[in-house]
Write an enzyme that holds these catalytic residues in place. Structure first.
Site, PDB file in Angstrom:
ATOM      1  N   ASP A 165       4.377  12.104  -9.759  1.00 14.32           N
ATOM      2  CA  ASP A 165       3.282  11.473  -8.997  1.00 14.32           C
ATOM      3  C   ASP A 165       3.141  12.128  -7.626  1.00 14.32           C
ATOM      4  O   ASP A 165       2.024  12.285  -7.120  1.00 14.32           O
ATOM      5  CB  ASP A 165       3.549   9.975  -8.802  1.00 14.32           C
ATOM      6  CG  ASP A 165       3.199   9.156 -10.040  1.00 14.32           C
ATOM      7  OD1 ASP A 165       2.424   9.649 -10.877  1.00 14.32           O
ATOM      8  OD2 ASP A 165       3.717   8.026 -10.164  1.00 14.32           O
ATOM      9  N   LYS A 193       9.724   2.403 -14.221  1.00 11.49           N
ATOM     10  CA  LYS A 193       9.925   3.647 -13.467  1.00 11.49           C
ATOM     11  C   LYS A 193      11.222   3.659 -12.632  1.00 11.49           C
ATOM     12  O   LYS A 193      11.796   4.714 -12.414  1.00 11.49           O
ATOM     13  CB  LYS A 193       8.736   3.889 -12.540  1.00 11.49           C
ATOM     14  CG  LYS A 193       7.486   4.397 -13.238  1.00 11.49           C
ATOM     15  CD  LYS A 193       6.413   4.653 -12.198  1.00 11.49           C
ATOM     16  CE  LYS A 193       5.167   5.237 -12.799  1.00 11.49           C
ATOM     17  NZ  LYS A 193       4.156   5.553 -11.790  1.00 11.49           N
TER      18      LYS A 193
HETATM   19  P1  NAP Z   1       3.013  -1.619  -8.002  1.00  9.77           P
HETATM   20  O1  NAP Z   1       4.291  -0.912  -7.861  1.00  9.77           O
HETATM   21  O2  NAP Z   1       2.944  -2.888  -8.785  1.00  9.77           O
HETATM   22  O3  NAP Z   1       2.468  -1.904  -6.506  1.00  9.77           O
HETATM   23  C1  NAP Z   1       1.243  -2.514  -6.278  1.00  9.77           C
HETATM   24  C2  NAP Z   1       1.060  -2.806  -4.786  1.00  9.77           C
HETATM   25  O4  NAP Z   1      -0.197  -3.484  -4.677  1.00  9.77           O
HETATM   26  C3  NAP Z   1       2.101  -3.741  -4.198  1.00  9.77           C
HETATM   27  O5  NAP Z   1       2.267  -3.452  -2.840  1.00  9.77           O
HETATM   28  C4  NAP Z   1       1.460  -5.113  -4.374  1.00  9.77           C
HETATM   29  O6  NAP Z   1       1.802  -6.043  -3.379  1.00  9.77           O
HETATM   30  C5  NAP Z   1       0.001  -4.785  -4.169  1.00  9.77           C
HETATM   31  N1  NAP Z   1      -0.817  -5.743  -4.905  1.00  9.77           N
HETATM   32  C6  NAP Z   1      -0.834  -5.959  -6.225  1.00  9.77           C
HETATM   33  N2  NAP Z   1      -1.723  -6.932  -6.541  1.00  9.77           N
HETATM   34  C7  NAP Z   1      -2.256  -7.337  -5.364  1.00  9.77           C
HETATM   35  C8  NAP Z   1      -3.218  -8.308  -5.002  1.00  9.77           C
HETATM   36  N3  NAP Z   1      -3.826  -9.067  -5.909  1.00  9.77           N
HETATM   37  N4  NAP Z   1      -3.528  -8.461  -3.700  1.00  9.77           N
HETATM   38  C9  NAP Z   1      -2.930  -7.699  -2.758  1.00  9.77           C
HETATM   39  N5  NAP Z   1      -2.005  -6.743  -3.033  1.00  9.77           N
HETATM   40  C10 NAP Z   1      -1.677  -6.572  -4.318  1.00  9.77           C
HETATM   41  O7  NAP Z   1       1.905  -0.677  -8.644  1.00  9.77           O
HETATM   42  P2  NAP Z   1       1.799   0.918  -8.524  1.00  9.77           P
HETATM   43  O8  NAP Z   1       2.590   1.549  -9.591  1.00  9.77           O
HETATM   44  O9  NAP Z   1       2.054   1.307  -7.130  1.00  9.77           O
HETATM   45  O10 NAP Z   1       0.257   1.143  -8.911  1.00  9.77           O
HETATM   46  C11 NAP Z   1      -0.799   0.820  -8.018  1.00  9.77           C
HETATM   47  C12 NAP Z   1      -2.127   1.346  -8.565  1.00  9.77           C
HETATM   48  O11 NAP Z   1      -2.095   2.753  -8.679  1.00  9.77           O
HETATM   49  C13 NAP Z   1      -2.472   0.822  -9.969  1.00  9.77           C
HETATM   50  O12 NAP Z   1      -3.839   0.508  -9.976  1.00  9.77           O
HETATM   51  C14 NAP Z   1      -2.213   1.991 -10.872  1.00  9.77           C
HETATM   52  O13 NAP Z   1      -3.042   2.013 -11.999  1.00  9.77           O
HETATM   53  C15 NAP Z   1      -2.576   3.154  -9.972  1.00  9.77           C
HETATM   54  N6  NAP Z   1      -1.878   4.398 -10.361  1.00  9.77           N
HETATM   55  C16 NAP Z   1      -2.601   5.552 -10.351  1.00  9.77           C
HETATM   56  C17 NAP Z   1      -1.965   6.741 -10.671  1.00  9.77           C
HETATM   57  C18 NAP Z   1      -2.759   8.012 -10.699  1.00  9.77           C
HETATM   58  O14 NAP Z   1      -2.228   9.021 -11.161  1.00  9.77           O
HETATM   59  N7  NAP Z   1      -3.960   8.027 -10.211  1.00  9.77           N
HETATM   60  C19 NAP Z   1      -0.602   6.771 -10.984  1.00  9.77           C
HETATM   61  C20 NAP Z   1       0.102   5.569 -10.986  1.00  9.77           C
HETATM   62  C21 NAP Z   1      -0.555   4.381 -10.658  1.00  9.77           C
HETATM   63  P3  NAP Z   1       3.218  -6.837  -3.371  1.00  9.77           P
HETATM   64  O15 NAP Z   1       4.192  -5.801  -2.953  1.00  9.77           O
HETATM   65  O16 NAP Z   1       2.991  -7.903  -2.376  1.00  9.77           O
HETATM   66  O17 NAP Z   1       3.398  -7.325  -4.777  1.00  9.77           O
END
Ligand code: NAP
Length: 299
Positions: free
Chosen positions: A107, A71
């Protein structure tokens, strides 16, 4: 040249096999009077993005969606970036106008529409976001646009979250805490909305949830998990048991798709059809989850 009635679309990410988008868009195109539009899942590892951009132009794709991990990295290959996407620092939708590629972030539109659907007024609210990744950025920008009163991030890595907060400091003051710190508990006590923007609890890690004490939230708070698979994460189950209003990520997923469809075609899709298809697909996934649970109980 593609004929007028055939247009290609797709989703680029790695992996993309789990994506609901192909089925959702194909159903939306068919019901919108575009039965010959194609929407293809395109798994593409990091480091090969130039191929995607050339492919979109050369193969006359009208548009694509972009997901993890591309992205942000894809932005440098595009001809123009929409202001929302520029501020968020991520693109999830690209529109091809005769070889000119423009990147958007739907988003943020999806997130705000999901709040409206849930009758949640973000203006002046105390919002607490768990996580500091891509979705957190879109949510924070949405809350800034709606003039939220106070935005706080709770994260496992407060340093990374502080960098995120800095990117938005000209729009709003954003507080940052280690989500396990004592001071963060006080923040939870006055939250109007608590948003999980981490993957904790997403399939297949169903037993996980962010390490926050939901009993601290005030009565009437909305607990929002941006995850949509499963529909009810452990985080939402606990919130529901405590009597809070809850919201999962399906509404945001559909609304961001609705906005991308509008950018692709200039028209609005039939959201009910998109919802029906998404729910069908999620039911299939839920059956898979239940079967796996059964297996582990028997063993
Ligand atoms: P991302 O950019 O990888 O960010 C994930 C965040 O969660 C980061 O702050 C990361 O921490 C933290 N994290 C990941 N694993 C962790 C763990 N085991 N323990 C504690 N913190 C953790 O992901 P994203 O794109 O923001 O997506 C996040 C979620 O939203 C996903 O589940 C995705 O499927 C969902 N999502 C939903 C939609 C929707 O339309 N509903 C759209 C997009 C995404 P660090 O910074 O420390 O690594």
């Amino acid at each position: 040249m593609l004929s007028e009635e055939i247009k290609n679309f797709g989703i680029v990410g790695y992996p993309v096999g789990h994506s609901l988008s192909p089925k959702i868009y194909m159903a939306a195109f068919a019901s919108g009077g575009y039965p010959k539009y194609n929407y293809i899942p395109m798994p593409m590892p990091a480091g090969r993005l130039m191929l995607v951009v050339d492919g979109v132009k050369d193969l006359e794709f009208r548009g694509i969606n972009v997901t993890i991990p591309h992205k942000t990295n894809i932005m440098k290959y595009l001809d123009a970036i929409d202001p929302d996407a520029k501020i968020i620092g991520a693109v999830n939708t690209i529109v091809n106008d005769g070889g000119m590629l423009t990147g958007y972030n739907t988003d943020v539109t999806g997130f705000l529409a999901s709040l409206t659907e849930a009758d949640f007024l973000a203006e002046d609210c105390n919002a607490v976001i768990l996580g500091a990744g891509g979705v957190a950025r879109a949510a924070i920008w949405g809350l800034c646009k709606r003039n939220a009163g106070c935005i706080t991030i709770g994260a496992r890595n407060p340093e990374k979250a502080a960098n995120l907060a800095k990117d938005f400091e000209q729009y709003s003051d954003i507080l940052v805490y280690d989500w396990q710190a004592e001071e963060f508990k006080e923040i939870l006590q006055s939250a109007d909305i608590l948003i999980n923007a981490t993957p904790l609890g997403m399939y297949p890690n169903l037993d996980e949830m962010p390490p926050v004490d939901l009993t601290l939230l005030p009565e009437g708070a909305l607990v929002y998990d941006i995850i949509y698979n499963p529909a009810k994460t452990k985080f939402l189950q606990k919130a529901e048991e405590l009597g809070f209003k809850t919201l999962n990520g399906l509404s945001m997923l559909l609304r961001q798709g609705e906005e991308a469809y509008r950018l692709f075609t200039g028209e609005l899709p039939d959201l009910d059809i998109m919802r029906r298809v998404a729910l069908q697909e999620l039911k299939v996934l839920q059956r898979k989850i239940d079967k796996e649970k059964e297996k582990t109980t028997i063993q």
